[in-house]
Design a protein around this motif. Sequence first.
Motif, PDB file in Angstrom:
ATOM      1  N   SER A 117      41.065  60.838  -9.291  1.00 32.94           N
ATOM      2  CA  SER A 117      42.369  61.014 -10.231  1.00 32.94           C
ATOM      3  C   SER A 117      43.317  60.408  -9.435  1.00 32.94           C
ATOM      4  O   SER A 117      44.296  59.740 -10.096  1.00 32.94           O
ATOM      5  N   VAL A 118      43.762  60.848  -8.383  1.00 30.25           N
ATOM      6  CA  VAL A 118      45.087  60.144  -7.651  1.00 30.25           C
ATOM      7  C   VAL A 118      44.779  58.528  -7.672  1.00 30.25           C
ATOM      8  O   VAL A 118      45.922  57.649  -7.530  1.00 30.25           O
ATOM      9  N   ARG A 119      43.654  58.043  -7.558  1.00 29.84           N
ATOM     10  CA  ARG A 119      43.268  56.770  -7.347  1.00 29.84           C
ATOM     11  C   ARG A 119      43.451  55.949  -8.606  1.00 29.84           C
ATOM     12  O   ARG A 119      43.977  55.030  -8.623  1.00 29.84           O
ATOM     13  N   GLY A 175      44.806  52.587 -15.898  1.00 29.73           N
ATOM     14  CA  GLY A 175      44.102  52.351 -14.459  1.00 29.73           C
ATOM     15  C   GLY A 175      43.111  53.270 -14.328  1.00 29.73           C
ATOM     16  O   GLY A 175      42.643  54.081 -15.229  1.00 29.73           O
ATOM     17  N   PHE A 176      42.099  52.966 -13.391  1.00 28.36           N
ATOM     18  CA  PHE A 176      40.906  53.704 -13.210  1.00 28.36           C
ATOM     19  C   PHE A 176      40.843  53.850 -11.620  1.00 28.36           C
ATOM     20  O   PHE A 176      41.377  53.208 -10.886  1.00 28.36           O
ATOM     21  N   GLY A 177      40.284  54.945 -11.238  1.00 28.27           N
ATOM     22  CA  GLY A 177      40.013  55.249 -10.066  1.00 28.27           C
ATOM     23  C   GLY A 177      38.459  55.815  -9.802  1.00 28.27           C
ATOM     24  O   GLY A 177      37.891  56.465 -10.553  1.00 28.27           O
ATOM     25  N   TYR A 178      37.796  55.393  -8.630  1.00 29.58           N
ATOM     26  CA  TYR A 178      36.310  55.608  -8.512  1.00 29.58           C
ATOM     27  C   TYR A 178      36.238  56.042  -7.192  1.00 29.58           C
ATOM     28  O   TYR A 178      37.158  55.686  -6.115  1.00 29.58           O
ATOM     29  N   HIS A 179      34.803  56.790  -7.031  1.00 33.28           N
ATOM     30  CA  HIS A 179      34.764  57.464  -5.764  1.00 33.28           C
ATOM     31  C   HIS A 179      33.233  57.427  -5.571  1.00 33.28           C
ATOM     32  O   HIS A 179      32.585  57.877  -6.895  1.00 33.28           O
ATOM     33  N   HIS A 207      37.600  57.951 -12.930  1.00 35.17           N
ATOM     34  CA  HIS A 207      38.701  58.593 -13.876  1.00 35.17           C
ATOM     35  C   HIS A 207      39.354  57.425 -14.297  1.00 35.17           C
ATOM     36  O   HIS A 207      39.664  56.525 -13.586  1.00 35.17           O
ATOM     37  N   TRP A 208      39.574  57.683 -15.748  1.00 36.54           N
ATOM     38  CA  TRP A 208      40.474  56.390 -16.497  1.00 36.54           C
ATOM     39  C   TRP A 208      41.535  56.972 -17.208  1.00 36.54           C
ATOM     40  O   TRP A 208      41.508  58.052 -17.717  1.00 36.54           O
TER      41      TRP A 208
END
Length: 567
Positions: A72-74, A471-475, A484-485
């Motif tokens: 989420s923060v990413r 934005g998107f963040g991946y892990h 998360h998008w």
Amino acid sequence: MSKRITVDPITRIEGHLRIDCEVDNGKVTKAWSSGQMWRGIELMLVDKDPRDAWAITQRICGVCTTVHAIASVRAVENALGLEVPVNAQLIRNLIVAAHAIHDHIVHFYHLSALDWVDVVSALKADPKKTSQLAESLSSWSLNSQHSMTEVQERLKGFVSSGQLGIFTNGYWGHPAMKLSPEVNLLAAAHYLQALEYQRKANQIVTILGSKTPHIQNLAVGGVANAINMDNQSALNMERLYHIKTIIDELGDFVKNAYLVDVAAIGAFYSEWTQYGAGITNYLSVPDMPIDTKGTEFSLPGGYIENGDLSTFKPITNYQDKYFEKGVAESSKHAWYKGDKGPLHPYDGETTPEYTDFQDDGKYSWVKAPNFYGERVQVGPLANVLGMLAAGHETTKHYVTKTVDMISGLLGSKLPLTALHSTIGRHAARAIRCAVIQEELKKQWDLLVNNIASGDTTTYNKPTFPKEEIRGFGYHEAPRGTLSHWTVIKEGKIKNYQCVVPSTWNAGPRDENDVMGPYEASLIDNPVADPELPLEVLRTVHSFDPCLACAIHLLDTEQQEIGKAKAL
């Protein structure tokens, strides 16, 4: 004669998963994977402050906590183009790595080992022979005859009381169980020992994240950990050295117990390298960023087509359009409104529309994600194969070591293609756990050296524009690729979507009626007794399902379930 069986819920996992199978002549011929609850957390996030999203989304699950916070923060940082201080990246890396080790240990020993280990059979074992067998396999210090005798006495206490406690839920005496009493006793001993080592891994999460589950130290732009070597209330060398001690203890267990146990079970159940492959398109993402912009990673990731490592296409950074443009989700067979075809997460919709379970229609609360129109498998197997294809040296070392151990126990060479299987997913998870433990040590060194250079910065303040940003963040979470998008406008969340590992794997048929990974992996699996479908559990559990991440509760009757008072 064909027989329909329903396993609902699949047990020893997080969340409510229903698996339906048609079994004909001892083999699965059709399968349906159904998430039985609705995840509506995306709707809760609309109009919220993006800086709060990480604290809310990690409540999706009580197991997969840090992973949603990180993704989420990413995502919000990606939308802002915000750089993250190196110290913050490294502290985050230590948290997610420790959480992954905890998660992998729990999965193998406490969520799936009982699919392979007959605990009651261990009462017939000779503790001396068990110890001799264990000591021939590794130097693990708790493999002594005394330890094995003590565990056997504890098991006798469970059985004589008529209550098996933590071992209650098992298919004891099932014809598909084939381990000797001594191997069963060894596995039961390590099951109990693993409880302590998963706790140790979580200590690292707690020291750096303030608590677990649901860490408290994250922020869009970094972390809230103050670094001060002269302050007992801050992150100092005393705490860092304590973390280092735990890292070393974890390495001893992972390398001398976990890896060896997986190799032993893989050898004894080598026929299960022939079952459970399913979808062999594999997706993973790079992780452990070590720069401020998310362009340098310690662990690689990418896409592999049809199990062919030569097709590997890397995903390189947080701005990678190849990943960003490739993801879409279909609701054709899921209980959501809309007949718009696969939607990109930025345009995703999460409006529930429940029908009954329809074999050829809608039958799950889980959507069906695709990557450029293809069904993909995510998880430790995808991650290990991706890192292997990328030439990651630590991964190559542990793949070779594990395959050689299994081959030695088998007395014949195990091909790498055997990893495309039910037992292969367990082997890959153990390999990844060892790789992550090595990475924990490296990330600790990087953090200590960076602090020693005089850098104590842990946070960059975000500023939100009025115009719309995305934005998107991946892990690379323990269960696989998590993303998360978010769409943000005037500093508020306009849309938010979570595409989680168990959505990729547990998803129903897609827009073209192609089965999801769980479903495809079950086809041709043996089932000795449809009334006791242990083999179905084996393959589904090998993915480590976490349906809480894919779904959440919907009460159509709007009845009161309970009340809670905030004090």
